[in-house]
Enzyme design. Structure first.
Site, PDB file in Angstrom:
ATOM      1  N   GLU A 260      22.532  21.721 -12.844  1.00 59.22           N
ATOM      2  CA  GLU A 260      22.653  20.730 -13.906  1.00 59.22           C
ATOM      3  C   GLU A 260      24.118  20.487 -14.267  1.00 59.22           C
ATOM      4  O   GLU A 260      24.517  19.354 -14.551  1.00 59.22           O
ATOM      5  CB  GLU A 260      21.889  21.220 -15.138  1.00 59.22           C
ATOM      6  CG  GLU A 260      21.934  20.291 -16.329  1.00 59.22           C
ATOM      7  CD  GLU A 260      21.079  20.791 -17.473  1.00 59.22           C
ATOM      8  OE1 GLU A 260      20.695  19.983 -18.330  1.00 59.22           O
ATOM      9  OE2 GLU A 260      20.794  22.013 -17.510  1.00 59.22           O
TER      10      GLU A 260
ATOM     11  N   TRP B 233      18.780   5.309 -19.076  1.00 59.53           N
ATOM     12  CA  TRP B 233      17.515   6.049 -19.170  1.00 59.53           C
ATOM     13  C   TRP B 233      16.375   5.034 -19.210  1.00 59.53           C
ATOM     14  O   TRP B 233      15.509   5.033 -18.349  1.00 59.53           O
ATOM     15  CB  TRP B 233      17.537   6.957 -20.390  1.00 59.53           C
ATOM     16  CG  TRP B 233      18.124   8.314 -20.114  1.00 59.53           C
ATOM     17  CD1 TRP B 233      17.455   9.509 -20.108  1.00 59.53           C
ATOM     18  CD2 TRP B 233      19.486   8.638 -19.791  1.00 59.53           C
ATOM     19  NE1 TRP B 233      18.311  10.545 -19.788  1.00 59.53           N
ATOM     20  CE2 TRP B 233      19.561  10.039 -19.597  1.00 59.53           C
ATOM     21  CE3 TRP B 233      20.644   7.891 -19.639  1.00 59.53           C
ATOM     22  CZ2 TRP B 233      20.749  10.694 -19.255  1.00 59.53           C
ATOM     23  CZ3 TRP B 233      21.837   8.530 -19.304  1.00 59.53           C
ATOM     24  CH2 TRP B 233      21.878   9.908 -19.114  1.00 59.53           C
TER      25      TRP B 233
ATOM     26  N   GLU C  21      11.547  23.074 -21.428  1.00 62.22           N
ATOM     27  CA  GLU C  21      11.742  21.623 -21.378  1.00 62.22           C
ATOM     28  C   GLU C  21      10.801  21.030 -20.336  1.00 62.22           C
ATOM     29  O   GLU C  21       9.713  20.596 -20.661  1.00 62.22           O
ATOM     30  CB  GLU C  21      13.213  21.307 -21.058  1.00 62.22           C
ATOM     31  CG  GLU C  21      13.581  19.874 -21.357  1.00 62.22           C
ATOM     32  CD  GLU C  21      15.101  19.683 -21.407  1.00 62.22           C
ATOM     33  OE1 GLU C  21      15.534  18.550 -21.207  1.00 62.22           O
ATOM     34  OE2 GLU C  21      15.823  20.675 -21.640  1.00 62.22           O
TER      35      GLU C  21
END
Length: 973
Positions: free
Chosen positions: A741, A530, A472
Site C-alpha cells: 500500500e 473514486w 477494512e
C-alpha cells in the site's frame, strides 16, 4: 482432419453455466485454424432441448454471414425456468472452408419469477436461540423421496453466509456464499446440481449459517448489523422424477435448529471451533434431533433475488509452508513463503480439549519477530479445540486471512519443532480463469509481475477489496478503477466486474454521486478518481470483452456521474468543490500525510474531463447521437477551463508535481507546444529526483505511459527498474511477494510506516502492469474494435537491462502473444494472433530490406499485408497465425541517440561531436557555451538562445548520430 474448428464455447462468459436468469443469454466461441489469415465469414448456432435432438432445435440462426463470434444473443422462443438448453456452433471462413459442429455446450436457467420461490425464509426461534449469538447456526430437515429420481437442483441463498450439506456431504465447493451485494436491493442465490447426492428413501438436509458481510463486523468503526440483525436462509430443492413429476422440498417452519462446534466466525477476527461439540451425522437421515430447537418464518426487508453473477469464491491452490522458526521473542512461526489470502488446514492428533491457536500476519519486524501492528483491530486468529479421537483435520468455514506468517500456539510437541506436513495453506479468491502471462530477462521485474498477480488474487474475494488483512477489506472504487485494465489482462473478470458494477449502480445516489466503497458500508461519497469508477470500469470491461450490453446497462449511471460533477460549484466546467482524496499517498505531500501535493481541483477537473471523454465514447458506441454531440461540447469546455486554470501562457503547468503533469498528458488536456513543454517538464521532475517517482494512487498508474508516449520511454524504463526507495522494485528488495500500500511500507532501516494504514497486499500500485503489457511487450488493441478484434503489437525495447520480454493474453478470440529478444547481433519478435482477428504490427528499429520471417522476405509470406518503412521501424498488417520475425540489431542492446540524450554524451564522442559542431559552429572551442550546453538534452537545443536550432534540424542531427552508431556496430559485428 478438418482444418477449421469451433471450440471454447461460453454462455454469459462461462462454460456451461448452471443457474442463470438472463432471458436472452449470449453465446461466444473461439475459432481455431491451421492457415494464416483465417477470418470467420459466417456462423450457425443451434439451440435444442435435448443434446441428441438438434434436428428439432428450438432456435437455429441458419447460415448467418458475419464475423461476429462474441456475445451472440439467443433470439428464439421465450426461455423457461429450470431448464437446460443445449447449443452448438459451426462456422465458415474466408477460404471457403466449413467446420464441423462444435462439441455441445449448455446453459441452465434458474428461477425467472418471484412467485417461483415457494420456500420461506427461516431463522432459529429467538426464544430458544439468541439471534445475536456468536455461534454458527445449524439447521436441518429430513424428507422422503419415493420415486425414481432423474435430476435434482437446490436453489438457495442466505442473509449471512451459508453452506449446504446433504446426506453427510458438502453441497458444492463454493465459499462465502451468497457473496456480498448491496443486500437491500440485490441478493444473489446459487444453483446446485445434487442429482448424485439425493437418494430414494429418507434424506438429511443441513445448513450452516454465519454472520458474514450481512450482519458481521465491517470496517474500522466496529459496525455490525449494517444490513440486518438476523441471519436467515432460503432454500428449495427441486426433485425431478423419471415419470415427469416434480417434488419441491423447501425451508419452512418444520425445520429444526441448533448451535454446534463453530463458536465464533468473523472475517476480521477469525474463527473458534470446538470439535468436542460436533454433532456427528447432523446432516444425515436418522439423526436424533429431539433436543434441537424450532425455527420461525422470517420476513426480511425485500430485495431482488438474482442468480449468481460473479465467479464463485473457491480454494484455487494449496501451499505448503517452507519452514518454521522460533523468533527472538520466543514465538513459533510458520513461513509459507508467499503473502497469500485464504486459510490454514491443520491436522492434529492430541488429547481432547487441546487448544491450538493460529495467529496470522504478513511480515516480520526488523528484529525478526512476527508483526501484527498493521492489522489494527483485526485479530486474524483461529482457534481449534480437539475432540481427542485420532487424527483431526480442520480449516475455518466462514472467514479468511491475509498472511505469510502464522504464529502457532498450543500445538502438541511444538517445543521440539513443527511437522510442516500438518499445515496446508489454502488460497481463496473469486475463481476467475487466468488469462495473462508476462515475463522478462529481469528476475526482479518477473517477481513484480508475480506480486501483481498475487495482489489481485488476494483482493478479488467476491468484491475488489483494498486489503485482505486488517479491519477494512472494502470495495474501494478508486483502487478498482486504477487497476481494472491490469486486472482484466491477468484474469477473466467479466462476471466479476459485471456483478460489482451492478452493485455500484444500485448504490449510486439519486443525484449521481458515487460512494467511496461498493457495496456502501462507510460514509462518504463522490471523490474525484473514486466516483469515476462509475465510468472508467464499464468502459474498460467493454474494451476487454466488447460487452455492449453491460455498457448500455451502466450508461445512465455513467451519465449521472458526469452530470453530478457538472452540478458542483459555480463553474460547471471546473470541479473545485467538495472533499477529495486527491493523489492519495503521494510522496510529495507533507511528512506522514496521506494526501499528495497535487491540488484537488486539478485532479478533480482532470478526471471530470476524462470521464466526460469516456462518456462521449460510450454514447458513440451505443449510437446515442445527441449525447455524442452534447458531451463532446462539454469535454471541450472542461479542457478549456483546465487550461485557463492550470496552464500558463507560455505552456507550462502551474503545478510542479509529477502527478499534475501525468494527468495533463494522459487525459489529453494539453496539445502542441504546451504538451511538449509539459512532457519535458515531467521528465525533468523525474530526473531531478534521480529517477524516482513521487506519485500516489492517482498519478502512478499513468506515469510510465505519460513518459513513453511523449518521447521519454528511456526514463520510464529506468523508473521501472529502479531498486531504491521509492520504486516498484524497492519492496522486492525487502522480500515483498505482493504489492504494498505504501512505497515505504518497510523503510530502508527495517522500521515500518504507521500501523494505521500499512497493508502489504494492496493492488493499486500494481497498475504498472498495464504499461508493462501494453508498452514493453507491446500487446495492445485498437479501441475502435474492442476485445482485441484488431490487435496492436508495438513493443518498445528496454535497453541493456531488459533484453527479453514476453506477454500473452487469452482473449475471447483466443491466445495473443507478443515477445521480443535482443542480442548484440539480432532482434527476434515472435507474435501469435488468434483466428478471426487482425493485427497492426510495428517492428522497432527494423529496416524493410533486413526483416525475415521463416528466412523469407516479408513480401513472400502469406498473411502479411500493407508493409511499409516508417521512422520507427517496419509497419505491417497480419492475420491470424504464429510469426517469427528476425532482423539485425544495428543499435546493439542500448537505446542510442534520442531527444532525451544529454549533450555531454555527444561531445565525448569525437564523430558525434563533429555532427553537433557542423550545426552549431560557435560551440567549437568556446568553453562557456560548452559548459552551458552540457547541462542540456538534445530536445532542449531547439529554439535555445545559444543554438537557434529548428525541430527539423534536431531530427537531422539525431538521424546522423544514429547512423554513425549503427556503422560502428556493423563494423564490430
Amino acid at each position: 482432419m478438418n482444418e477449421l474448428k469451433v471450440m471454447a464455447l461460453t454462455c454469459e462468459y462461462r462454460k456451461n453455466p448452471l443457474g442463470i436468469d438472463v432471458r436472452k443469454p449470449r453465446v461466444s466461441w473461439v475459432v481455431d485454424a491451421n492457415r494464416r489469415g483465417t477470418m470467420q465469414a459466417a456462423y450457425q448456432v443451434q439451440v435444442a432441448l435435448n443434446e441428441d435432438d438438434f434436428e428439432n432445435s428450438i432456435w437455429d440462426t441458419e447460415y448467418t454471414k458475419s464475423d461476429q463470434s462474441l456475445h451472440i444473443p439467443y433470439d428464439g422462443p421465450e426461455l423457461l425456468s429450470k431448464n437446460r438448453y443445449f447449443y452448438r456452433v459451426k462456422v465458415w471462413d474466408n477460404f471457403g472452408r466449413e467446420s464441423n459442429w462444435s462439441d455441445i455446450a449448455w446453459w441452465e436457467t434458474a428461477l425467472f419469477e418471484t412467485n417461483e420461490w415457494q420456500a420461506s425464509w427461516i431463522t432459529p426461534n429467538q426464544e430458544e436461540i439468541d439471534p445475536q449469538a456468536e455461534q454458527i447456526f445449524m439447521l436441518r430437515k429430513e424428507f422422503e423421496l419415493n420415486k425414481e429420481i432423474q435430476s435434482a437442483r437446490i436453489y438457495a441463498t442466505g442473509l449471512g453466509l451459508y453452506e449446504l450439506y446433504l446426506n453427510g456431504e458438502r453441497v458444492g465447493d463454493e465459499l462465502l456464499s451468497p457473496g456480498w451485494t448491496s443486500y437491500q436491493k440485490r441478493l444473489q442465490y446459487q444453483t446446485y446440481d445434487v442429482t448424485a447426492q439425493v437418494q430414494s428413501g429418507t434424506n438429511g438436509f443441513g445448513v450452516l449459517l454465519a454472520d458474514g458481510w450481512y450482519k458481521g463486523n465491517l470496517a474500522w468503526e466496529k459496525k455490525r448489523n449494517i444490513y440486518g440483525d438476523q441471519r436467515a436462509v432460503l432454500s428449495q430443492l427441486h426433485v425431478h422424477y423419471a415419470d415427469g413429476t416434480e417434488e419441491i422440498i423447501t425451508t419452512d417452519s418444520t425445520w429444526k435448529a441448533s448451535t454446534g462446534p463453530i463458536l465464533y466466525s468473523e472475517f476480521y477476527h477469525g474463527e473458534t471451533y470446538d470439535a468436542r461439540l460436533e454433532q456427528e451425522g447432523w446432516d444425515t437421515p436418522g439423526f436424533d434431533d429431539h433436543d434441537w430447537k424450532g425455527v420461525v418464518i422470517y420476513n426480511p426487508p425485500s430485495s431482488k433475488l438474482v442468480a449468481q453473477e460473479n465467479s464463485p469464491v473457491r480454494v484455487t491452490e494449496t501451499i505448503s509452508p517452507i519452514s518454521f522458526f522460533v523468533t527472538p521473542a520466543g514465538d513459533t512461526v510458520l513461513d509459507f513463503g508467499q503473502n497469500m489470502v485464504g486459510r490454514i488446514r491443520l491436522s492434529v492428533n492430541a488429547p481432547a480439549g487441546t487448544e491450538i491457536v493460529l495467529k496470522h500476519a504478513e511480515v516480520l519486524d526488523k528484529d525478526g519477530n512476527i508483526y501484527f501492528g498493521n492489522l489494527r483491530t483485526a485479530k486474524q486468529t483461529v482457534k481449534y479445540i480437539t475432540k481427542g479421537t485420532g487424527t483431526e483435520v480442520y480449516a475455518p468455514y466462514f472467514t479468511f486471512q491475509g498472511f505469510r506468517y502464522v504464529k502457532v500456539e498450543g500445538y502438541p510437541g511444538q517445543e521440539n519443532g513443527l511437522s510442516l506436513d500438518s499445515f496446508i495453506g489454502e488460497v481463496i479468491h473469486s475463481d476467475m480463469p487466468p488469462t495473462g502471462e508476462f515475463e522478462t530477462s529481469n528476475t526482479m521485474v518477473n517477481q513484480l509481475q508475480q506480486n501483481i498477480v498475487w495482489g489481485q488474487r488476494g483482493n478479488f474475494v467476491d468484491v475488489p477489496t483494498d486489503c485482505p488483512q486488517r479491519d477494512e477489506r472494502l470495495g474501494w472504487t478508486g483502487d478498482a478503477q486504477v487497476f481494472i485494465r491490469t486486472a482484466l489482462f491477468n484474469y477473466h473478470g467479466g462476471p466479476f466486474f459485471t456483478k460489482w458494477l451492478r452493485d455500484l449502480k444500485a448504490d449510486q445516489h439519486e443525484n449521481g454521486g458515487v460512494p467511496f466503497v461498493i457495496p456502501q458500508v462507510v460514509d462518504g461519497t463522490s471523490s474525484a478518481a473514486w466516483g469515476d469508477a462509475a465510468v472508467i470500469c464499464p468502459w474498460n470491461v467493454y474494451l476487454s470483452y466488447g460487452d455492449e450490453r453491460l455498457l448500455a446497462e451502466q450508461y445512465d449511471g455513467m451519465k449521472a456521474w458526469v452530470e453530478y460533477i457538472r452540478a458542483q460549484g459555480e463553474n460547471e466546467y471546473l470541479w473545485n468543490t467538495g472533499f477529495h482524496f486527491g493523489d492519495w499517498l503521494g510522496l510529495d505531500g507533507k511528512e506522514d500525510s496521506y494526501y499528495g501535493a497535487t491540488p484537488n481541483d486539478l485532479v478533480a477537473t482532470a478526471f471530470y474531463a476524462y470521464s466526460t471523454r469516456l462518456l462521449k465514447n460510450t454514447a458513440k458506441v451505443l449510437n446515442k447521437v445527441e449525447d455524442v454531440h452534447k458531451y463532446g461540447e462539454l469535454l471541450d469546455k472542461v479542457i478549456g477551463e483546465f487550461r485557463n486554470e492550470f496552464v500558463t501562457s507560455n505552456g507550462r503547468l502551474a503545478v510542479p508535481t509529477q502527478t499534475a503533469h501525468v494527468l495533463a498528458l494522459m487525459f489529453d488536456l494539453v496539445e502542441g507546444k504546451a504538451r511538449e513543454r509539459i512532457a519535458h517538464d515531467l521528465n525533468e521532475l523525474v530526473l531531478d529526483n534521480n529517477y524516482h517517482l513521487t506519485t500516489g494512487f492517482v498519478g502512478t498508474p499513468y506515469l510510465c505511459f505519460a513518459l513513453s508516449d511523449n518521447g521519454y520511454h528511456g526514463t520510464a524504463v529506468k523508473l521501472l527498474l529502479q531498486e531504491t526507495y521509492p520504486s516498484w522494485l524497492y519492496s522486492i528488495t525487502k522480500g515483498a511477494t505482493t504489492i504494498w500500500e505504501h512505497w515505504d511500507g518497510i523503510k530502508p532501516d527495517g522500521s515500518f510506516w504507521s500501523d494505521d494504514m500499512n497493508s502489504y497486499n494492496h493492488y493499486a500500485y500494481g497498475a504498472i502492469g498495464d504499461w508493462m503489457y501494453r508498452v514493453l511487450a507491446g500487446l495492445d488493441m485498437d479501441e475502435e474494435k474492442p476485445a482485441y478484434k484488431r490487435i496492436r503489437i508495438q513493443p518498445r525495447f528496454g535497453g541493456k537491462d531488459l533484453s527479453r520480454v514476453r506477454a500473452a493474453h487469452e482473449s475471447m478470440y483466443g491466445r495473443i502473444s507478443s515477445s521480443w529478444n535482443l542480442t548484440k547481433k539480432e532482434i527476434t519478435a515472435e507474435i501469435e494472433i488468434p483466428v478471426n482477428t487482425t493485427a497492426q504490427v510495428l517492428l522497432p528499429q527494423a529496416k524493410l530490406t533486413d526483416v525475415k520471417e521463416n528466412n523469407l522476405s516479408l513480401a513472400e509470406i502469406e498473411g502479411i499485408h500493407d508493409i511499409c518503412q516508417t521512422e520507427e521501424g517496419v509497419s505491417l498488417e497480419i492475420g491470424s497465425g504464429s510469426y517469427r520475425f528476425v532482423y539485425p540489431n544495428l543499435r546493439g542492446l542500448g537505446i542510442v541517440y534520442s531527444s532525451d540524450t544529454k549533450v555531454i554524451d555527444i561531445l565525448s564522442d569525437k564523430e558525434a561531436a563533429e555532427v553537433l559542431v557542423s550545426y552549431i559552429p560557435k560551440i567549437s572551442g568556446n568553453t562557456s557555451i560548452l559548459t552551458s550546453l552540457k547541462k542540456l538534452k538534445l530536445s532542449e537545443l531547439v529554439d535555445h538562445p545559444l543554438t537557434n536550432l529548428s525541430e527539423n534540424q534536431m531530427e537531422e542531427i539525431i538521424e546522423k548520430l544514429n547512423q554513425i552508431e549503427m556503422e560502428k556496430v556493423a563494423v564490430k559485428q
